[in-house]
Design a protein around this motif. Sequence first.
Motif, mmCIF file in Angstrom:
data_model
loop_
_atom_site.group_PDB
_atom_site.id
_atom_site.type_symbol
_atom_site.label_atom_id
_atom_site.label_comp_id
_atom_site.label_asym_id
_atom_site.label_seq_id
_atom_site.Cartn_x
_atom_site.Cartn_y
_atom_site.Cartn_z
ATOM 1 N N LEU A 154 19.692 13.328 70.041
ATOM 2 C CA LEU A 154 20.827 12.975 69.178
ATOM 3 C C LEU A 154 22.099 13.683 69.636
ATOM 4 O O LEU A 154 22.065 14.834 70.056
ATOM 5 C CB LEU A 154 20.540 13.356 67.724
ATOM 6 N N ASN A 155 23.232 12.987 69.504
ATOM 7 C CA ASN A 155 24.504 13.624 69.818
ATOM 8 C C ASN A 155 24.982 14.424 68.609
ATOM 9 O O ASN A 155 24.377 14.388 67.533
ATOM 10 C CB ASN A 155 25.551 12.588 70.268
ATOM 11 N N LEU A 156 26.091 15.123 68.764
ATOM 12 C CA LEU A 156 26.592 16.015 67.723
ATOM 13 C C LEU A 156 26.955 15.255 66.446
ATOM 14 O O LEU A 156 26.673 15.716 65.336
ATOM 15 C CB LEU A 156 27.812 16.789 68.248
ATOM 16 N N VAL A 157 27.548 14.081 66.582
ATOM 17 C CA VAL A 157 27.944 13.294 65.408
ATOM 18 C C VAL A 157 26.718 12.875 64.608
ATOM 19 O O VAL A 157 26.680 13.014 63.378
ATOM 20 C CB VAL A 157 28.767 12.059 65.841
ATOM 21 N N ASN A 158 25.698 12.376 65.304
ATOM 22 C CA ASN A 158 24.486 11.962 64.607
ATOM 23 C C ASN A 158 23.760 13.148 63.975
ATOM 24 O O ASN A 158 23.190 13.016 62.893
ATOM 25 C CB ASN A 158 23.540 11.219 65.560
ATOM 26 N N LEU A 159 23.794 14.298 64.628
ATOM 27 C CA LEU A 159 23.176 15.488 64.035
ATOM 28 C C LEU A 159 23.913 15.911 62.770
ATOM 29 O O LEU A 159 23.293 16.267 61.760
ATOM 30 C CB LEU A 159 23.152 16.639 65.043
ATOM 31 N N ASN A 160 25.258 15.861 62.801
ATOM 32 C CA ASN A 160 26.039 16.198 61.608
ATOM 33 C C ASN A 160 25.747 15.210 60.477
ATOM 34 O O ASN A 160 25.580 15.601 59.319
ATOM 35 C CB ASN A 160 27.538 16.204 61.912
ATOM 36 N N ASN A 161 25.716 13.921 60.819
ATOM 37 C CA ASN A 161 25.397 12.906 59.807
ATOM 38 C C ASN A 161 23.987 13.087 59.256
ATOM 39 O O ASN A 161 23.746 12.920 58.062
ATOM 40 C CB ASN A 161 25.539 11.500 60.392
ATOM 41 N N PHE A 162 23.068 13.448 60.132
ATOM 42 C CA PHE A 162 21.689 13.685 59.725
ATOM 43 C C PHE A 162 21.618 14.851 58.742
ATOM 44 O O PHE A 162 20.957 14.779 57.711
ATOM 45 C CB PHE A 162 20.835 13.951 60.965
ATOM 46 N N GLY A 163 22.347 15.918 59.059
ATOM 47 C CA GLY A 163 22.389 17.085 58.162
ATOM 48 C C GLY A 163 22.994 16.731 56.806
ATOM 49 O O GLY A 163 22.481 17.137 55.759
ATOM 50 N N TRP A 164 24.081 15.967 56.829
ATOM 51 C CA TRP A 164 24.725 15.556 55.578
ATOM 52 C C TRP A 164 23.777 14.682 54.746
ATOM 53 O O TRP A 164 23.670 14.848 53.539
ATOM 54 C CB TRP A 164 26.010 14.786 55.890
ATOM 55 N N PHE A 165 23.074 13.779 55.409
ATOM 56 C CA PHE A 165 22.155 12.885 54.715
ATOM 57 C C PHE A 165 21.017 13.674 54.071
ATOM 58 O O PHE A 165 20.637 13.408 52.929
ATOM 59 C CB PHE A 165 21.602 11.842 55.699
#
Length: 159
Positions: A129-140
């Motif tokens: 996963l890239n940084l954006v998807n990791l951040n979105n994953f954490g938020w989710f």
Amino acid sequence: MTRKKVNLAYITNNSARNATFKKRKNELMKKVSELSTLCDIKACEIIYSPYDLQPDLWFFPLGGQHVLVDFKRMPEMEQSKKMVHQESFMHQRITKEIDQLKKQCKDNHEKEITHIMFQSLIGKPLHQLNLVNLNNFGWFIEQCLKEIQKSIGTLWKSP
């Protein structure tokens, strides 16, 4: 038995176009007549055509001209309040489609993040996963935890 779909395109043959126009004009006049009879409303119909010198008129019996008089008496803002031109109609449709597209993108993104979450639960690594998807994953995950905590709180409060 259902009707077959009508191809909405310009009819190039003049005689066929004229015949279609006359048939559709009569159908339209009949529908306006039915509408005024069934709903007890004042209605009028004015059809300008390239085939006739004078427009075709249909007025509700006993006072059909009052419809036009009442319309002319209205302020200009009221007259054009529900009027839609081709440009404004297309603008409304485009805006509506853009809103639907945004909603669909959001739903797809949430489904993608949910899929990533379930993949991580079965042991798939998250290093792709890239940084954006990791951040979105954490938020989710934070949002899911908040919903779980709310559910637990309501369960404890209920008798």
